[in-house]
Design an enzyme around this catalytic site. Structure first.
Site, PDB file in Angstrom:
ATOM      1  N   GLU A 159       1.148  -0.577   2.256  1.00  0.00           N
ATOM      2  CA  GLU A 159       1.206  -2.015   2.570  1.00  0.00           C
ATOM      3  C   GLU A 159       0.207  -2.863   1.787  1.00  0.00           C
ATOM      4  OE1 GLU A 159       1.005  -2.173   6.870  1.00  0.00           O
ATOM      5  OE2 GLU A 159       2.693  -0.814   7.081  1.00  0.00           O
ATOM      6  N   GLU A 264       9.888   5.116   7.954  1.00  0.00           N
ATOM      7  CA  GLU A 264       9.492   4.761   9.335  1.00  0.00           C
ATOM      8  C   GLU A 264      10.674   4.108  10.049  1.00  0.00           C
ATOM      9  OE1 GLU A 264       5.839   2.476   9.406  1.00  0.00           O
ATOM     10  OE2 GLU A 264       4.930   3.680   7.823  1.00  0.00           O
TER      11      GLU A 264
HETATM   12  O1  9MR Z   1       3.041   3.459  15.132  1.00  0.00           O
HETATM   13  C1  9MR Z   1       1.689   3.130  14.881  1.00  0.00           C
HETATM   14  C2  9MR Z   1       1.044   2.585  16.143  1.00  0.00           C
HETATM   15  O2  9MR Z   1       0.913   3.614  17.109  1.00  0.00           O
HETATM   16  C3  9MR Z   1      -0.322   2.005  15.828  1.00  0.00           C
HETATM   17  O3  9MR Z   1      -0.829   1.364  16.978  1.00  0.00           O
HETATM   18  C4  9MR Z   1      -0.215   1.016  14.690  1.00  0.00           C
HETATM   19  C5  9MR Z   1      -1.593   0.485  14.408  1.00  0.00           C
HETATM   20  O4  9MR Z   1      -1.765  -0.083  13.189  1.00  0.00           O
HETATM   21  O5  9MR Z   1       0.362   1.647  13.548  1.00  0.00           O
HETATM   22  C6  9MR Z   1       1.658   2.086  13.783  1.00  0.00           C
HETATM   23  O6  9MR Z   1       2.238   2.638  12.614  1.00  0.00           O
HETATM   24  C7  9MR Z   1       2.388   1.751  11.494  1.00  0.00           C
HETATM   25  C8  9MR Z   1       2.323   2.610  10.259  1.00  0.00           C
HETATM   26  O7  9MR Z   1       1.150   3.368  10.234  1.00  0.00           O
HETATM   27  C9  9MR Z   1       2.442   1.765   9.001  1.00  0.00           C
HETATM   28  N1  9MR Z   1       3.587   0.907   9.031  1.00  0.00           N
HETATM   29  C10 9MR Z   1       3.795   0.117  10.230  1.00  0.00           C
HETATM   30  C11 9MR Z   1       3.740   1.052  11.455  1.00  0.00           C
HETATM   31  C12 9MR Z   1       4.061   0.286  12.698  1.00  0.00           C
HETATM   32  O8  9MR Z   1       3.073  -0.657  12.936  1.00  0.00           O
END
Ligand code: 9MR
Length: 370
Positions: A159, A264
């Protein structure tokens, strides 16, 4: 004679149906899991939370081993958890997911080395450029080095782009300039030479962000540094999956010589007023925005099944370019979308319901392979 033939047929049918029940796969040739159905096409992955990595969630555990051949840790390899202090690393859970993968013949994708979010507090406080570069280098060398030869791939940078394709304003950009992306790939390749290296983002199927992503990849390649693939995260919405943009992006990334992954995947069922997965964006709570707290109408599950089927048709069309499709969670109850961008909602974005039963979307995705 007629009576005799009828008897034989009936006996055959009973035998056949018994055999069908005892071993569906052998008799019919139909697969009984996502990973088997798609075994000649691409890997099928899921994100794992801590309970699942520790094999404490028994129902999830059985389903993961049955359905998936790739896993990504949802949180525990992020810097804030794996590298909480300047000289302290926390490898416990990361070691466990690696062992889990080896034991079950499941490929592990490391997620993620360089991301502006979920950074440890000490790193966010570093003022001096040289110290920040030392943190950056030590982090990659230590974490990627530890899992060299043990994991299949890394989301090296996550990102780094804005929606308009420009570089996101982050501490990495601020301290190191936009060369931080190339530097991250260069260091990871050195620390973990046999591992596939990816750039991962959300909305990078959208034209402007895609252009930014292409420029970023070309910069890494022009520096003579290895990058193997691009992850399109795939946080999409019911009835609004951008099929055309996705297909154009698969083709564009492939044309750069890269593997393409959907990393994802989920199809969100609840309303919200923006698109994407920027975890810093939030929306105020309001009961009208949680309409299916007591159950979701079947018509919506059918619509979701159609969206998923159309997506997998597209993925199959480009199976020579796509190497993995990973869902962001095992079942609906475990999805991050129950808590974001509005906390405490009841969402239904995945292929398995809260009781781990396959939903219409699962059957639609499996039906494509019959
Ligand atoms: O699914 C993840 C969630 O449990 C966390 O709280 C969050 C915190 O930043 O991150 C989520 O995963 C993210 C992933 O690492 C990167 N792309 C977006 C995902 C959804 O937010």
């Amino acid at each position: 004679m007629k009576k005799f033939i009828l008897k034989i047929t009936a006996a055959g049918a009973i035998l056949a149906s018994f055999a069908y029940c005892s071993n569906t796969k052998q008799i019919t040739g139909f697969a009984t899991s996502l990973k088997d159905a798609y075994k000649n096409d691409f890997l099928i992955g899921t994100a794992l939370n801590t309970q699942q990595i520790e094999e404490k969630d028994l129902k999830a555990d059985a389903l993961i081993k049955q359905q998936f051949n790739a896993v990504t840790p949802e949180n525990i390899m992020k810097a804030e958890i794996i590298h909480p202090q300047w000289d302290k690393y926390n490898f416990d859970l990361a070691d466990k997911i690696v062992a889990y993968g080896t034991k079950n013949n499941i490929k592990v994708n490391g997620h993620t080395l360089i991301w502006h979010s979920q950074l440890p507090a000490f790193a966010r406080r570093i003022k001096d450029v040289d110290s920040f570069k030392t943190f950056f280098t030590d982090h990659i060398n230590t974490v990627a080095g530890r899992y060299s030869g043990k994991i299949f791939s890394w989301d090296v940078v996550n990102e780094a782009l804005n929606e308009d394709g420009t570089m996101r304003k982050s501490i990495f950009l601020d301290k190191m300039g936009d060369g931080f992306v190339t530097e991250a790939f260069r260091l990871t390749e050195k620390a973990s030479p046999g591992t596939e290296l990816y750039y991962n983002d959300y909305n990078n199927e959208q034209p402007k962000k895609r252009e930014g992503c292409i420029a970023l990849v070309k910069k890494v390649q022009a520096a003579g540094v290895r990058i193997d693939g691009v992850g399109i995260q795939g946080h999409w919405h019911l009835g609004r999956v951008p099929f055309k943009d996705i297909e154009e992006s698969i083709l564009a990334y492939h044309a750069l010589g890269l593997k393409v992954m959907i990393t994802e995947l989920d199809i969100e069922m609840l309303p919200r007023n923006f698109q994407g997965a920027d975890v810093n964006q939030r929306q105020a709570s309001n009961p009208a925005l949680n309409p299916y707290a007591n159950g979701i109408p079947d018509s919506l599950l059918q619509q979701q099944a159609t969206d998923y089927a159309n997506l997998f048709k597209l993925f199959l069309k480009h199976k020579d370019k796509i190497t993995r499709v990973t869902f962001w969670g095992v079942n609906d109850g475990q999805s991050w979308l129950n808590g974001w961008p509005i906390p405490g909602r009841t969402n239904y974005p995945l292929l398995f319901d809260r009781a781990f039963n396959p939903k219409p979307a699962y059957h639609a995705v499996m039906a494509l392979k019959k």
